[in-house]
Design an enzyme around this catalytic site. Structure first.
Site, PDB file in Angstrom:
ATOM      1  N   ARG A   1       0.859  -1.186   0.000  1.00  0.00           N
ATOM      2  CA  ARG A   1       0.000   0.000   0.000  1.00  0.00           C
ATOM      3  C   ARG A   1       0.894   1.235   0.000  1.00  0.00           C
ATOM      4  O   ARG A   1       1.903   1.288   0.730  1.00  0.00           O
ATOM      5  CB  ARG A   1      -0.906   0.022   1.234  1.00  0.00           C
ATOM      6  CG  ARG A   1      -2.128  -0.896   1.128  1.00  0.00           C
ATOM      7  CD  ARG A   1      -3.130  -0.436   0.074  1.00  0.00           C
ATOM      8  NE  ARG A   1      -4.303  -1.298  -0.011  1.00  0.00           N
ATOM      9  CZ  ARG A   1      -4.431  -2.365  -0.800  1.00  0.00           C
ATOM     10  NH1 ARG A   1      -3.426  -2.712  -1.596  1.00  0.00           N
ATOM     11  NH2 ARG A   1      -5.544  -3.061  -0.816  1.00  0.00           N
TER      12      ARG A   1
ATOM     13  N   GLU B   1      -3.580   7.584  -4.697  1.00  0.00           N
ATOM     14  CA  GLU B   1      -3.906   7.066  -6.034  1.00  0.00           C
ATOM     15  C   GLU B   1      -5.169   7.736  -6.569  1.00  0.00           C
ATOM     16  O   GLU B   1      -6.106   7.956  -5.798  1.00  0.00           O
ATOM     17  CB  GLU B   1      -4.099   5.552  -5.949  1.00  0.00           C
ATOM     18  CG  GLU B   1      -2.814   4.855  -5.561  1.00  0.00           C
ATOM     19  CD  GLU B   1      -2.986   3.346  -5.373  1.00  0.00           C
ATOM     20  OE1 GLU B   1      -4.037   2.796  -5.735  1.00  0.00           O
ATOM     21  OE2 GLU B   1      -2.030   2.732  -4.867  1.00  0.00           O
TER      22      GLU B   1
ATOM     23  N   HIS C   1      -1.146   0.308 -10.029  1.00  0.00           N
ATOM     24  CA  HIS C   1      -1.821  -0.604  -9.083  1.00  0.00           C
ATOM     25  C   HIS C   1      -2.415  -1.821  -9.826  1.00  0.00           C
ATOM     26  O   HIS C   1      -3.639  -2.004  -9.861  1.00  0.00           O
ATOM     27  CB  HIS C   1      -2.905   0.125  -8.275  1.00  0.00           C
ATOM     28  CG  HIS C   1      -3.202  -0.579  -6.973  1.00  0.00           C
ATOM     29  ND1 HIS C   1      -3.587   0.057  -5.825  1.00  0.00           N
ATOM     30  CD2 HIS C   1      -3.157  -1.908  -6.641  1.00  0.00           C
ATOM     31  CE1 HIS C   1      -3.786  -0.814  -4.858  1.00  0.00           C
ATOM     32  NE2 HIS C   1      -3.525  -2.031  -5.329  1.00  0.00           N
TER      33      HIS C   1
HETATM   34  C1  GLV Z   1      -4.906  -5.030  -3.985  1.00  0.00           C
HETATM   35  O1  GLV Z   1      -4.218  -4.078  -3.803  1.00  0.00           O
HETATM   36  C2  GLV Z   1      -5.416  -5.879  -2.962  1.00  0.00           C
HETATM   37  O2  GLV Z   1      -5.306  -5.553  -1.770  1.00  0.00           O
HETATM   38  O3  GLV Z   1      -5.965  -6.919  -3.299  1.00  0.00           O
END
Ligand code: GLV
Length: 320
Positions: A237, A266, A284
């Site tokens: 993250r 983001e 991402h």
């Molecule tokens: C993606 O970032 C997830 O947490 O699945």
């Protein structure tokens, strides 16, 4: 008929499965911030949420009949778990099904950052490639490197399995040491101190959830403790890393490069990271291979169906 709100388009047949359950399915790209959600909030029983949805107590107050929030992600930092627990709303995530895809992407970013592949791509396209010379576009070796894994859950272990194929030396840190037999099987060594792991690794890859404790875990002071010429990979993250401090460490050292799939705000990326040639930026996409995203969607749908049909969901998050 019970109402299920789905925050966006899902790949595969998850939506059909929900409709056939049968539920009334309301779907909107705008997620829980949309008028479509507002219009059905008072009757919604199930919510298939995306990590871009913020699920807090104010939202729960608008949806008094809500029984389950099924996040299409393994991370649940977008959800106020305590507020859900207080209102008896079950929360589920999508573990396991995205482990290998996310480790693939993290490994890709590591190789790209070390060998400067994306930077080379930009150079070739811009007509900047003159000729082969022994000193042109040198990077860091990938094979045999010391890889430090921060967090050694499913994805961290999948990284260790990949690292073996590249002859890497793997260290990991997390609160609890794994059994020795597992360490041996994965060829991974426990390093109790995060600072020691940072100081002794050629690359650090992050595989831990975002929590109040891990927010800005990689701040200016920690980045300064990383090995000169080392690499940071973040597929966990964004807010685990202080982006301004990272940009500074990429410009002035000690970092040689970084590979990032996640960001603090983001889809915005810190302008100083955008300006750094030695920073590989991905939008991402850790879990974004088609079968993985279909499996995540199906799992979220299955959790909603089971919950609303009186069975325990498959992958509940247990409140701390
Ligand atoms: C993606 O970032 C997830 O947490 O699945």
């Amino acid at each position: 008929m019970e109402t299920v709100f789905v925050s966006g388009t899902l790949p595969g047949d998850a939506l059909d499965v929900l409709r056939e359950a049968p539920f009334e399915v309301v779907q909107h790209e705008g997620g829980v911030a949309s008028d479509a959600f507002a219009a059905c909030a008072d009757r919604v029983r199930g919510l298939v949420a995306l990590l871009t949805d913020r699920i807090d107590d104010a939202l729960l107050a608008r949806a008094p009949r809500l029984a389950i929030v099924a996040n299409v992600a393994v991370g649940v930092d977008n959800i106020d778990l305590a507020a859900c627990a207080a209102r008896n709303v079950v929360v589920t995530n999508t573990p396991d099904v995205l482990t290998e895809a996310t480790a693939d992407l993290a490994f890709g970013l590591l190789i790209d950052a070390a060998r400067r592949i994306s930077e080379g791509d930009r150079l070739v396209r811009a007509g900047g490639w003159q000729r082969w010379t022994p000193t042109f576009h040198l990077g860091a070796p990938v094979h045999g490197m010391k890889l430090g894994l921060v967090g050694f859950g499913r994805i961290g272990k999948a990284m260790a399995r990949r690292a073996r194929g590249f002859g890497m030396h793997v260290g990991y840190t997390q609160r609890r040491r794994e059994p020795e037999a597992l360490e041996r099987a994965l060829g991974a060594t426990y390093v109790a101190s995060l600072d020691e792991l940072c100081a002794t690794s050629d690359a650090i890859s992050l595989h831990l959830p975002l929590t109040p404790e891990s927010r800005h875990l990689f701040d200016a002071a920690r980045l300064a403790r990383m090995r000169p010429g080392s690499i940071l990979v973040n597929t966990a993250r964004g807010p685990i890393v202080d982006e301004a401090a990272l940009a500074h460490a990429l410009e002035h050292g000690p970092l040689a490069a970084a590979g990032l799939d996640v960001f603090e705000h983001e889809p915005k990326v810190h302008p100083e990271l955008l300006a750094r040639e030695n920073c590989v930026l991905a939008p991402h996409i850790g879990s974004a291979d088609r079968p993985t995203r279909e499996a995540m969607s199906s799992l979220a749908a299955a959790n909603v169906i089971r919950m609303l049909q009186g069975q325990p969901p498959l992958t509940p998050i247990r409140p701390a």
